[in-house]
Design an enzyme around this catalytic site. Structure first.
Site, mmCIF file in Angstrom:
data_model
loop_
_atom_site.group_PDB
_atom_site.id
_atom_site.type_symbol
_atom_site.label_atom_id
_atom_site.label_comp_id
_atom_site.label_asym_id
_atom_site.label_seq_id
_atom_site.Cartn_x
_atom_site.Cartn_y
_atom_site.Cartn_z
ATOM 1 N N ASP A 131 40.269 37.722 29.346
ATOM 2 C CA ASP A 131 41.269 38.113 30.247
ATOM 3 C C ASP A 131 41.298 39.532 30.962
ATOM 4 O O ASP A 131 40.409 40.663 30.231
ATOM 5 C CB ASP A 131 42.773 38.157 29.488
ATOM 6 C CG ASP A 131 43.940 38.164 30.347
ATOM 7 O OD1 ASP A 131 43.764 37.639 31.580
ATOM 8 O OD2 ASP A 131 45.019 38.496 29.759
ATOM 9 N N HIS A 142 36.792 37.977 38.787
ATOM 10 C CA HIS A 142 36.259 36.500 38.456
ATOM 11 C C HIS A 142 34.942 36.392 38.180
ATOM 12 O O HIS A 142 34.120 35.967 37.451
ATOM 13 C CB HIS A 142 37.087 35.333 38.882
ATOM 14 C CG HIS A 142 38.689 35.252 38.735
ATOM 15 N ND1 HIS A 142 39.103 35.600 37.529
ATOM 16 C CD2 HIS A 142 39.850 34.737 39.831
ATOM 17 C CE1 HIS A 142 40.574 35.552 37.657
ATOM 18 N NE2 HIS A 142 40.798 35.061 38.887
ATOM 19 N N LEU A 163 22.682 27.895 19.995
ATOM 20 C CA LEU A 163 24.133 28.518 20.120
ATOM 21 C C LEU A 163 24.727 27.113 20.759
ATOM 22 O O LEU A 163 24.054 26.649 21.893
ATOM 23 C CB LEU A 163 24.184 29.677 21.070
ATOM 24 C CG LEU A 163 25.589 30.053 21.451
ATOM 25 C CD1 LEU A 163 26.265 30.864 20.305
ATOM 26 C CD2 LEU A 163 25.497 30.901 22.649
HETATM 27 C C1 IPE Z 1 44.641 33.132 29.455
HETATM 28 O O1 IPE Z 1 44.695 33.996 30.429
HETATM 29 C C2 IPE Z 1 43.874 31.904 30.130
HETATM 30 C C3 IPE Z 1 42.292 32.207 30.264
HETATM 31 C C4 IPE Z 1 41.790 33.481 30.286
HETATM 32 C C5 IPE Z 1 41.598 31.422 30.918
HETATM 33 P P1 IPE Z 1 45.950 34.133 31.214
HETATM 34 O O2 IPE Z 1 46.016 35.774 32.146
HETATM 35 O O3 IPE Z 1 46.191 33.121 32.152
HETATM 36 O O4 IPE Z 1 47.325 34.361 30.157
HETATM 37 P P2 IPE Z 1 48.763 34.793 30.383
HETATM 38 O O5 IPE Z 1 49.343 33.698 30.999
HETATM 39 O O6 IPE Z 1 48.800 36.091 30.690
HETATM 40 O O7 IPE Z 1 49.116 34.703 28.855
HETATM 41 C C1 IPE Z 2 41.433 35.898 33.039
HETATM 42 O O1 IPE Z 2 41.773 36.964 34.033
HETATM 43 C C2 IPE Z 2 40.848 34.746 34.141
HETATM 44 C C3 IPE Z 2 41.518 33.662 34.064
HETATM 45 C C4 IPE Z 2 42.763 33.485 33.471
HETATM 46 C C5 IPE Z 2 40.988 32.412 34.953
HETATM 47 P P1 IPE Z 2 42.940 37.056 34.666
HETATM 48 O O2 IPE Z 2 42.824 36.351 36.250
HETATM 49 O O3 IPE Z 2 44.121 36.555 33.943
HETATM 50 O O4 IPE Z 2 43.249 38.745 35.101
HETATM 51 P P2 IPE Z 2 44.626 39.420 34.872
HETATM 52 O O5 IPE Z 2 45.208 38.947 33.567
HETATM 53 O O6 IPE Z 2 45.237 39.180 35.862
HETATM 54 O O7 IPE Z 2 44.131 41.068 34.844
HETATM 55 MG MG MG Z 3 45.537 37.381 32.574
#
Ligand code: IPE
Ligand code: IPE
Ligand code: MG
Length: 266
Positions: A26, A43, A137
């Site tokens: 995240d 990403h 792995l």
């Molecule tokens: C969780 O991240 C899902 C992934 C990392 C793929 P999100 O950024 O979507 O989570 P929430 O919604 O903030 O909890």
């Molecule tokens: C996690 O990073 C990746 C996915 C959920 C696909 P985020 O896109 O949630 O990044 P933040 O949380 O907005 O910084």
């Molecule tokens: Mg996020």
């Protein structure tokens, strides 16, 4: 039966190095915003991070690495971001599967794949097939995955396979139908990006997993951050319901014990 035990049924073996690490990657969007870049740039950077973390995991003797790439709730994001993520998944599979295979990595994708377009589903199938015999792995990517989806699809498949046992199912009956049946339960869970929540990730399998949260954003995660998480894991006492005194009497928390032995010792 699943090939792996359940932490709520028997005390699993656990060593110094976590056998299975599960990560919520995240913070990509915030990483990009901090640099005045579009969210999707985060990403893209996140894929490079994953490549580094796979390498570091192998070097540390981790056997199973599971990463959350796209949740069943991420469809709620702006459609441009969702399609960018889908395209990124396609190009990452196109570019990386040969390298994964060369490095002895078995690739698995878990989630409700029916919502993906055919070319992506075909790449997933080919990637899994090519790498199926590898054992250095196991890399599992959770895509359009949700922990509740997993439990429900497993219940539904079990119900169809064994209607005669309905109302008498055990954990062991359900286990082989769960999407993560090919791995033991995670020893260490890591979430980057500062949020301290599970966000519907592996809710069944995390029952006894050690949780580690870091403010580090996923694109900044590296071998050193992984080592910090492992060091934190090594300081934990994994009791699986037992007392500290029981573990000390055994001389080690590493000894697996059956529930029978435990009650005889008590
Ligand atoms: C969780 O991240 C899902 C992934 C990392 C793929 P999100 O950024 O979507 O989570 P929430 O919604 O903030 O909890
Ligand atoms: C996690 O990073 C990746 C996915 C959920 C696909 P985020 O896109 O949630 O990044 P933040 O949380 O907005 O910084
Ligand atoms: Mg996020």
């Amino acid at each position: 039966m699943s090939a792996f035990g359940s932490s709520t049924q028997t005390v699993p073996e656990s060593g110094d190095v976590p056998k299975h690490v599960a990560i919520i990657m995240d913070g990509n969007g915030r990483w990009a915003r901090k640099r005045f870049l579009p969210r999707v740039a985060g990403h893209k950077q996140g894929v490079d991070t994953l490549r580094r973390v796979i390498k570091a995991s192998i070097e540390r003797g981790i056997e199973y690495l599971t990463v959350f790439a796209f949740s069943s709730e991420n469809w709620r994001r702006p459609s441009e971001e969702v399609s960018f993520l889908m395209n990124l998944f396609v190009s990452a599979l196109n570019e990386e599967v040969a390298r994964l295979h060369k490095n002895g990595i078995r690739l698995k994708i878990v989630g409700d794949l029916s919502r993906f377009e055919l070319p992506l589903r075909q790449l997933i199938e080919a990637g899994e097939r090519t790498t199926a015999g590898n054992s250095r792995l196991t890399l599992t990517i959770a895509a359009n995955y949700g922990g509740r989806w997993d439990i429900l699809q497993a219940c539904n498949r079990l119900a169809r396979a064994h209607p005669e046992k309905c109302g008498e199912w055990s954990e062991g009956d359900l286990a082989p139908y769960l999407a993560m049946a090919h791995t033991p339960e995670p020893d260490l869970f890591i979430r980057t990006g500062g949020e301290e929540r599970i966000s519907n990730f592996m809710i069944w399998q995390l029952a006894y997993t050690e949780l580690y949260f870091t403010d580090r954003l996923w694109p900044e995660f590296d071998a050193k951050t992984l080592d910090d998480a492992i060091a934190s894991y090594q300081r934990r006492e994994r009791r699986f319901g037992r007392t500290s005194a029981q573990l000390q009497a055994d001389g080690s928390s590493l000894q697996p014990e059956s529930p029978m032995q435990q009650s005889q010792d008590a």
